[in-house]
Design a protein around this motif. Structure first.
Motif, PDB file in Angstrom:
ATOM      1  N   THR A 152       0.845  -1.188   0.000  1.00 55.84           N
ATOM      2  CA  THR A 152       0.000   0.000   0.000  1.00 55.84           C
ATOM      3  C   THR A 152       0.882   1.241   0.000  1.00 55.84           C
ATOM      4  OG1 THR A 152      -0.144   0.173   2.412  1.00 55.84           O
ATOM      5  CG2 THR A 152      -1.855  -1.125   1.310  1.00 55.84           C
ATOM      6  N   VAL A 153       0.369   2.286  -0.598  1.00 58.01           N
ATOM      7  CA  VAL A 153       0.988   3.611  -0.542  1.00 58.01           C
ATOM      8  C   VAL A 153      -0.121   4.567  -0.124  1.00 58.01           C
ATOM      9  CG1 VAL A 153       2.104   5.451  -1.834  1.00 58.01           C
ATOM     10  CG2 VAL A 153       2.689   3.085  -2.322  1.00 58.01           C
ATOM     11  N   GLY A 154      -0.020   5.078   1.095  1.00 59.76           N
ATOM     12  CA  GLY A 154      -1.109   5.900   1.640  1.00 59.76           C
ATOM     13  C   GLY A 154      -2.323   5.016   1.849  1.00 59.76           C
ATOM     14  N   THR A 155      -3.435   5.393   1.232  1.00 60.15           N
ATOM     15  CA  THR A 155      -4.652   4.589   1.336  1.00 60.15           C
ATOM     16  C   THR A 155      -4.858   3.721   0.100  1.00 60.15           C
ATOM     17  OG1 THR A 155      -5.935   6.421   0.414  1.00 60.15           O
ATOM     18  CG2 THR A 155      -5.788   6.279   2.820  1.00 60.15           C
ATOM     19  N   ALA A 156      -3.978   3.859  -0.887  1.00 61.82           N
ATOM     20  CA  ALA A 156      -4.128   3.112  -2.143  1.00 61.82           C
ATOM     21  C   ALA A 156      -3.498   1.728  -2.035  1.00 61.82           C
ATOM     22  CB  ALA A 156      -3.478   3.886  -3.286  1.00 61.82           C
ATOM     23  N   ARG A 157      -4.240   0.720  -2.463  1.00 60.54           N
ATOM     24  CA  ARG A 157      -3.728  -0.651  -2.485  1.00 60.54           C
ATOM     25  C   ARG A 157      -2.857  -0.815  -3.732  1.00 60.54           C
ATOM     26  NH1 ARG A 157      -7.248  -6.236  -2.357  1.00 60.54           N
ATOM     27  NH2 ARG A 157      -5.539  -7.526  -3.084  1.00 60.54           N
ATOM     28  N   VAL A 158      -1.750  -1.538  -3.587  1.00 67.57           N
ATOM     29  CA  VAL A 158      -0.821  -1.756  -4.703  1.00 67.57           C
ATOM     30  C   VAL A 158      -0.849  -3.234  -5.065  1.00 67.57           C
ATOM     31  CG1 VAL A 158       1.581  -1.647  -5.436  1.00 67.57           C
ATOM     32  CG2 VAL A 158       0.639   0.163  -3.994  1.00 67.57           C
ATOM     33  N   ASP A 159      -1.373  -3.554  -6.269  1.00 66.83           N
ATOM     34  CA  ASP A 159      -1.403  -4.932  -6.754  1.00 66.83           C
ATOM     35  C   ASP A 159      -0.350  -5.188  -7.818  1.00 66.83           C
ATOM     36  OD1 ASP A 159      -3.513  -5.772  -5.117  1.00 66.83           O
ATOM     37  OD2 ASP A 159      -5.011  -4.973  -6.513  1.00 66.83           O
ATOM     38  N   ALA A 161       3.107  -3.106 -10.369  1.00 71.29           N
ATOM     39  CA  ALA A 161       4.022  -1.970 -10.514  1.00 71.29           C
ATOM     40  C   ALA A 161       3.276  -0.756 -11.068  1.00 71.29           C
ATOM     41  CB  ALA A 161       5.199  -2.345 -11.408  1.00 71.29           C
ATOM     42  N   ALA A 162       2.291  -0.988 -11.923  1.00 73.80           N
ATOM     43  CA  ALA A 162       1.500   0.120 -12.469  1.00 73.80           C
ATOM     44  C   ALA A 162       0.693   0.796 -11.364  1.00 73.80           C
ATOM     45  CB  ALA A 162       0.567  -0.388 -13.568  1.00 73.80           C
ATOM     46  N   ASP A 163       0.116   0.000 -10.463  1.00 76.99           N
ATOM     47  CA  ASP A 163      -0.620   0.577  -9.333  1.00 76.99           C
ATOM     48  C   ASP A 163       0.312   1.418  -8.462  1.00 76.99           C
ATOM     49  OD1 ASP A 163      -2.909  -0.722 -10.178  1.00 76.99           O
ATOM     50  OD2 ASP A 163      -2.735  -2.368  -8.725  1.00 76.99           O
ATOM     51  N   LEU A 164       1.536   0.932  -8.251  1.00 79.25           N
ATOM     52  CA  LEU A 164       2.510   1.687  -7.467  1.00 79.25           C
ATOM     53  C   LEU A 164       2.813   3.022  -8.129  1.00 79.25           C
ATOM     54  CD1 LEU A 164       4.580   1.960  -5.165  1.00 79.25           C
ATOM     55  CD2 LEU A 164       6.213   0.758  -6.647  1.00 79.25           C
ATOM     56  N   ALA A 165       3.017   3.002  -9.444  1.00 78.29           N
ATOM     57  CA  ALA A 165       3.311   4.246 -10.167  1.00 78.29           C
ATOM     58  C   ALA A 165       2.170   5.246 -10.025  1.00 78.29           C
ATOM     59  CB  ALA A 165       3.587   3.951 -11.641  1.00 78.29           C
ATOM     60  N   HIS A 166       0.931   4.769 -10.136  1.00 73.17           N
ATOM     61  CA  HIS A 166      -0.224   5.673  -9.999  1.00 73.17           C
ATOM     62  C   HIS A 166      -0.347   6.206  -8.574  1.00 73.17           C
ATOM     63  CE1 HIS A 166      -1.847   5.406 -13.983  1.00 73.17           C
ATOM     64  NE2 HIS A 166      -1.872   4.082 -13.941  1.00 73.17           N
ATOM     65  N   ALA A 167      -0.176   5.341  -7.581  1.00 73.25           N
ATOM     66  CA  ALA A 167      -0.315   5.772  -6.187  1.00 73.25           C
ATOM     67  C   ALA A 167       0.757   6.801  -5.817  1.00 73.25           C
ATOM     68  CB  ALA A 167      -0.226   4.566  -5.256  1.00 73.25           C
ATOM     69  N   VAL A 168       1.974   6.574  -6.274  1.00 75.63           N
ATOM     70  CA  VAL A 168       3.054   7.514  -5.953  1.00 75.63           C
ATOM     71  C   VAL A 168       2.859   8.828  -6.695  1.00 75.63           C
ATOM     72  CG1 VAL A 168       5.535   7.910  -6.157  1.00 75.63           C
ATOM     73  CG2 VAL A 168       4.711   5.712  -5.348  1.00 75.63           C
ATOM     74  N   SER A 169       2.375   8.773  -7.934  1.00 73.38           N
ATOM     75  CA  SER A 169       2.186  10.018  -8.693  1.00 73.38           C
ATOM     76  C   SER A 169       1.076  10.880  -8.092  1.00 73.38           C
ATOM     77  CB  SER A 169       1.879   9.709 -10.159  1.00 73.38           C
ATOM     78  OG  SER A 169       0.613   9.107 -10.288  1.00 73.38           O
ATOM     79  N   ARG A 170       0.126  10.249  -7.381  1.00 73.89           N
ATOM     80  CA  ARG A 170      -0.950  11.022  -6.747  1.00 73.89           C
ATOM     81  C   ARG A 170      -0.522  11.619  -5.411  1.00 73.89           C
ATOM     82  NH1 ARG A 170      -4.217   6.637  -8.772  1.00 73.89           N
ATOM     83  NH2 ARG A 170      -3.984   5.604  -6.763  1.00 73.89           N
ATOM     84  N   ALA A 171       0.595  11.141  -4.851  1.00 77.38           N
ATOM     85  CA  ALA A 171       1.062  11.670  -3.561  1.00 77.38           C
ATOM     86  C   ALA A 171       1.619  13.074  -3.754  1.00 77.38           C
ATOM     87  CB  ALA A 171       2.141  10.752  -2.991  1.00 77.38           C
ATOM     88  N   ARG A 172       1.544  13.881  -2.685  1.00 72.44           N
ATOM     89  CA  ARG A 172       2.095  15.245  -2.741  1.00 72.44           C
ATOM     90  C   ARG A 172       3.574  15.198  -2.404  1.00 72.44           C
ATOM     91  NH1 ARG A 172      -0.808  19.491   0.732  1.00 72.44           N
ATOM     92  NH2 ARG A 172       0.819  20.779  -0.154  1.00 72.44           N
ATOM     93  N   PRO A 173       4.440  15.742  -3.267  1.00 78.00           N
ATOM     94  CA  PRO A 173       5.873  15.768  -2.962  1.00 78.00           C
ATOM     95  C   PRO A 173       6.126  16.550  -1.674  1.00 78.00           C
ATOM     96  CG  PRO A 173       5.500  16.334  -5.257  1.00 78.00           C
ATOM     97  CD  PRO A 173       4.162  16.293  -4.595  1.00 78.00           C
ATOM     98  N   GLY A 174       6.963  15.989  -0.803  1.00 75.69           N
ATOM     99  CA  GLY A 174       7.306  16.649   0.448  1.00 75.69           C
ATOM    100  C   GLY A 174       6.374  16.323   1.598  1.00 75.69           C
ATOM    101  N   LYS A 175       5.274  15.623   1.336  1.00 73.52           N
ATOM    102  CA  LYS A 175       4.319  15.272   2.394  1.00 73.52           C
ATOM    103  C   LYS A 175       4.470  13.788   2.718  1.00 73.52           C
ATOM    104  CE  LYS A 175      -0.489  15.542   3.722  1.00 73.52           C
ATOM    105  NZ  LYS A 175      -1.861  15.722   3.301  1.00 73.52           N
ATOM    106  N   GLU A 176       4.533  13.476   4.023  1.00 74.71           N
ATOM    107  CA  GLU A 176       4.725  12.091   4.449  1.00 74.71           C
ATOM    108  C   GLU A 176       3.567  11.207   3.999  1.00 74.71           C
ATOM    109  OE1 GLU A 176       5.251  12.004   8.692  1.00 74.71           O
ATOM    110  OE2 GLU A 176       7.324  12.680   8.549  1.00 74.71           O
ATOM    111  N   VAL A 177       3.919   9.978   3.652  1.00 75.61           N
ATOM    112  CA  VAL A 177       2.921   8.992   3.263  1.00 75.61           C
ATOM    113  C   VAL A 177       3.330   7.646   3.884  1.00 75.61           C
ATOM    114  CG1 VAL A 177       4.075   8.408   1.078  1.00 75.61           C
ATOM    115  CG2 VAL A 177       1.644   8.017   1.315  1.00 75.61           C
ATOM    116  N   LYS A 178       2.335   6.903   4.387  1.00 71.21           N
ATOM    117  CA  LYS A 178       2.596   5.589   4.978  1.00 71.21           C
ATOM    118  C   LYS A 178       2.663   4.548   3.866  1.00 71.21           C
ATOM    119  CE  LYS A 178       2.399   6.737   9.343  1.00 71.21           C
ATOM    120  NZ  LYS A 178       3.531   6.678  10.219  1.00 71.21           N
TER     121      LYS A 178
END
Length: 199
Positions: A152-159, A161-178
């Protein structure tokens, strides 16, 4: 009285005549010294060349070993190798199409946004297998290592590599994400990452 014991005596047959100077121009050991010095210098040069060759071979061996490990991880993940179309996996800045037996995934740029600084491929189970971590980078700072599987990246589930790319691209640069990670050992961990800016 003169002390003769302190003065060297000439060898028989080599007594200088009157007015003759001793023979200092001829040194029998000077040639040996030059040869010895040349031999030592050539030995040092050979040692330096061998040392540098060993360092070069060690570097090549480490690179080959690293590339073979990367190829093994890609085979396990079902991704194409470096010689196939698609390159060396799908970094978070690219997205791979779903794996079909007849078609190799083709990476294409993800939307501009944040990055974790990792390269990932599809895992056999749901998740994205990390095959490379950029040092320094946000993923490295968070504690990600090669072999981890991102779930998972934030609240997005990662199934994938494409899901990971989308989840990371939606994150705000400089803001912490779990980020939830499954380690190679099988243990799960939640890490805090601060995505960086793609330039």
């Amino acid at each position: 009285m003169e002390q003769t014991a302190l003065r060297p005596k000439p060898m028989p047959g080599r007594e200088p005549g009157p007015g003759a100077e001793p023979d200092t121009a001829r040194r029998p050991h000077a040639g040996r010294r030059r040869r010895r010095l040349t031999t030592v210098l050539l030995g040092v040069l050979a040692a330096v060349v061998l040392l540098l060759a060993g360092v070069g071979l060690g570097t090549v061996a480490a690179t080959v070993a690293g590339m073979s490990k990367l190829a093994e991880l890609q085979r396990q993940a079902g991704a194409p190798g470096p010689g196939a179309a698609g390159g060396a996996g799908a970094p978070t800045g690219t997205r791979a199409a779903p794996a079909h037996p007849s078609a190799a995934p083709t990476p294409f740029p993800a939307p501009a946004g944040a990055t974790l600084g990792v390269e990932a491929v599809d895992d056999e189970k749901p998740g994205a297998l990390v095959v490379g971590v950029h040092v320094p980078g946000p993923g490295y700072a968070a504690g990600l290592v090669r072999g981890d599987v991102l779930l998972t990246v934030g609240t997005a589930r990662v199934d994938s590599a494409a899901d990971l790319a989308h989840a990371v691209s939606r994150a705000r640069p400089g803001k912490e994400v779990k980020v939830t990670v499954r380690h190679k050992s099988g243990g799960y961990q939640q890490l805090t990452a601060v995505p960086g800016v793609v330039t």
